[in-house]
Design a protein around this motif. Sequence first.
Motif, short mmCIF file in Angstrom:
data_model
loop_
_atom_site.label_atom_id
_atom_site.label_comp_id
_atom_site.label_asym_id
_atom_site.label_seq_id
_atom_site.Cartn_x
_atom_site.Cartn_y
_atom_site.Cartn_z
N ASN A 51 -9.98 0.36 3.96
CA ASN A 51 -10.08 -1.02 4.49
C ASN A 51 -9.19 -1.29 5.70
OD1 ASN A 51 -7.47 -1.46 3.56
ND2 ASN A 51 -8.03 -2.90 1.95
N ARG A 52 -8.34 -0.32 6.08
CA ARG A 52 -7.30 -0.65 7.07
C ARG A 52 -7.86 -1.08 8.42
NH1 ARG A 52 -4.68 5.39 7.71
NH2 ARG A 52 -6.40 6.31 8.87
N ASN A 53 -9.07 -0.63 8.75
CA ASN A 53 -9.63 -1.05 10.04
C ASN A 53 -10.33 -2.41 9.98
OD1 ASN A 53 -8.64 1.12 11.52
ND2 ASN A 53 -10.32 2.43 10.83
N GLN A 54 -10.66 -2.85 8.78
CA GLN A 54 -11.32 -4.16 8.65
C GLN A 54 -10.32 -5.30 8.47
OE1 GLN A 54 -13.22 -1.71 6.16
NE2 GLN A 54 -13.85 -1.18 8.25
N LYS A 79 1.60 -4.07 13.61
CA LYS A 79 1.76 -4.10 15.07
C LYS A 79 0.53 -4.70 15.74
CE LYS A 79 4.89 -0.26 15.77
NZ LYS A 79 4.97 1.15 16.17
N LYS A 80 -0.66 -4.30 15.27
CA LYS A 80 -1.88 -4.84 15.89
C LYS A 80 -1.97 -6.34 15.68
CE LYS A 80 -4.86 -0.77 15.35
NZ LYS A 80 -5.80 -0.18 14.39
N LEU A 81 -1.68 -6.78 14.47
CA LEU A 81 -1.75 -8.22 14.19
C LEU A 81 -0.73 -8.98 15.03
CD1 LEU A 81 -2.11 -8.11 10.31
CD2 LEU A 81 -3.72 -9.22 11.87
N GLY A 102 0.84 -1.20 0.00
CA GLY A 102 0.00 0.00 0.00
C GLY A 102 0.87 1.23 0.00
N ASP A 103 0.24 2.35 -0.27
CA ASP A 103 0.97 3.61 -0.38
C ASP A 103 1.71 3.95 0.93
OD1 ASP A 103 0.29 4.13 -2.99
OD2 ASP A 103 -1.61 5.07 -2.43
N PRO A 104 2.78 4.74 0.82
CA PRO A 104 3.48 5.16 2.03
C PRO A 104 2.52 5.86 3.00
CG PRO A 104 4.73 5.81 0.08
CD PRO A 104 3.42 5.24 -0.40
N GLY A 105 2.63 5.52 4.26
CA GLY A 105 1.83 6.20 5.29
C GLY A 105 0.38 5.75 5.38
N VAL A 106 0.02 4.68 4.67
CA VAL A 106 -1.39 4.28 4.64
C VAL A 106 -1.80 3.49 5.90
CG1 VAL A 106 -1.17 2.06 3.41
CG2 VAL A 106 -3.17 3.51 3.03
N GLY A 107 -0.81 2.96 6.61
CA GLY A 107 -1.13 2.26 7.85
C GLY A 107 -0.62 0.82 7.93
N LYS A 108 0.37 0.48 7.13
CA LYS A 108 0.88 -0.91 7.12
C LYS A 108 1.56 -1.26 8.45
CE LYS A 108 3.36 -0.08 3.45
NZ LYS A 108 2.98 1.34 3.21
N THR A 109 2.38 -0.33 8.95
CA THR A 109 3.08 -0.61 10.21
C THR A 109 2.09 -0.74 11.36
OG1 THR A 109 5.08 0.49 9.45
CG2 THR A 109 4.81 0.29 11.83
N THR A 110 1.11 0.16 11.39
CA THR A 110 0.10 0.12 12.46
C THR A 110 -0.64 -1.21 12.44
OG1 THR A 110 -0.11 2.51 12.20
CG2 THR A 110 -1.88 1.39 13.39
N LEU A 111 -1.03 -1.65 11.26
CA LEU A 111 -1.75 -2.92 11.13
C LEU A 111 -0.84 -4.10 11.51
CD1 LEU A 111 -4.26 -4.51 10.26
CD2 LEU A 111 -3.50 -4.29 7.87
N GLY A 128 13.32 10.98 10.00
CA GLY A 128 13.84 9.72 9.48
C GLY A 128 13.02 8.55 9.94
N PHE A 129 13.68 7.41 10.02
CA PHE A 129 12.99 6.17 10.41
C PHE A 129 13.87 5.39 11.38
CE2 PHE A 129 11.69 7.39 6.19
CZ PHE A 129 10.30 7.23 6.23
N ASP A 130 13.23 4.75 12.33
CA ASP A 130 13.93 3.83 13.23
C ASP A 130 13.59 2.39 12.86
OD1 ASP A 130 15.22 5.71 14.77
OD2 ASP A 130 13.90 5.50 16.52
N1 LIG Z 1 -6.25 2.51 11.25
C1 LIG Z 1 -5.77 3.75 11.47
N2 LIG Z 1 -6.55 4.72 11.97
C2 LIG Z 1 -6.07 5.98 12.17
N3 LIG Z 1 -4.80 6.36 11.91
C3 LIG Z 1 -3.97 5.44 11.43
C4 LIG Z 1 -4.40 4.09 11.17
N4 LIG Z 1 -3.35 3.40 10.66
C5 LIG Z 1 -2.33 4.27 10.60
N5 LIG Z 1 -2.69 5.48 11.06
C6 LIG Z 1 -1.80 6.67 11.15
O1 LIG Z 1 -1.23 6.93 9.88
C7 LIG Z 1 0.17 7.22 10.01
C8 LIG Z 1 0.99 6.27 9.15
O2 LIG Z 1 0.78 4.95 9.62
P1 LIG Z 1 1.86 3.78 9.41
O3 LIG Z 1 3.20 4.23 9.86
O4 LIG Z 1 1.27 2.58 10.03
O5 LIG Z 1 1.86 3.66 7.83
P2 LIG Z 1 2.82 2.82 6.87
O6 LIG Z 1 1.97 2.41 5.71
O7 LIG Z 1 3.50 1.76 7.62
O8 LIG Z 1 3.87 3.92 6.45
P3 LIG Z 1 5.30 3.72 5.71
O9 LIG Z 1 4.99 3.49 4.29
O10 LIG Z 1 5.96 5.04 5.98
O11 LIG Z 1 5.99 2.57 6.36
C9 LIG Z 1 0.49 7.15 11.49
O12 LIG Z 1 0.51 8.46 12.00
C10 LIG Z 1 -0.63 6.35 12.08
O13 LIG Z 1 -0.91 6.73 13.41
#
Ligand SMILES: Nc1ncnc2c1ncn2[C@@H]1O[C@H](COP(=O)(O)OP(=O)(O)OP(=O)(O)O)[C@@H](O)[C@H]1O
Length: 191
Positions: A171-174, A24-26, A13-22, A53-55
């Motif tokens: 779809n990121r929450n589903q 971590k939850k999984l 998915g696109d940068p910043g779309v929520g892959k890392t957040t998902l 930057g990134f850690d």
């Molecule tokens: N389900 C969500 N609901 C609300 N905010 C979210 C959700 N998922 C991610 N975010 C927010 O969006 C931002 C980017 O999320 P995240 O780092 O997970 O994206 P990423 O796809 O891993 O980014 P990258 O491509 O930089 O690795 C963060 O600030 C995060 O808090």
Amino acid sequence: MNTTRKRFFILTGDPGVGKTTLTKKLTSSIIEKGVKASGFYTEEVRRNGVREGFDVVSLDGQRGRLARDQSLLGGPVKFKVGKYGVLVDEFEKIGLASLNQAADQNSLLVIDEIGKMEFFSEPFKKRIREVFSGTSSHVILASIPVRRSDNLIEGIRNHSLAKVWLVTRENRNQLHDEIMKEIASLLAVSS
Ligand SMILES: Nc1ncnc2c1ncn2[C@@H]1O[C@H](COP(=O)(O)OP(=O)(O)OP(=O)(O)O)[C@@H](O)[C@H]1O
């Protein structure tokens, strides 16, 4: 474990779309079921709202620098992506090492992410080839960039054991429950 069943769970998915957040939850949900997990996440580092930057953070809690704005790094920078200098040694110490510790059969290996910055490390690429060769029995949860067409990444995307999800804002929450069901069924734990 059925060796032909899909067990490489890939988020793209696109940068910043929520892959890392998902991811971590999984990972937390899976660890809660008593499954062993190792690997790493990459996290954005911001100061006063500005991305510096990134850690790289291992599941066992070690943190190092993956990349920093070049202006913050004294001296010449060998590896660059855009305005960032990539700290390959620090990435290898934490990220690569976390993959080498990978536990036994039926454990989860988390690799967030397999991308341009990480690929400056040849030992990392080698390890990625190994873990996706299909000979180990890990269940893998990994993220890959959506627009990059590198042979190794394409090989992962098209692997017969891989299932790929495109993460979007819609779809990121589903996706958590959907992916959790598949991983839980594979590892024979409840979702
Ligand atoms: N389900 C969500 N609901 C609300 N905010 C979210 C959700 N998922 C991610 N975010 C927010 O969006 C931002 C980017 O999320 P995240 O780092 O997970 O994206 P990423 O796809 O891993 O980014 P990258 O491509 O930089 O690795 C963060 O600030 C995060 O808090």
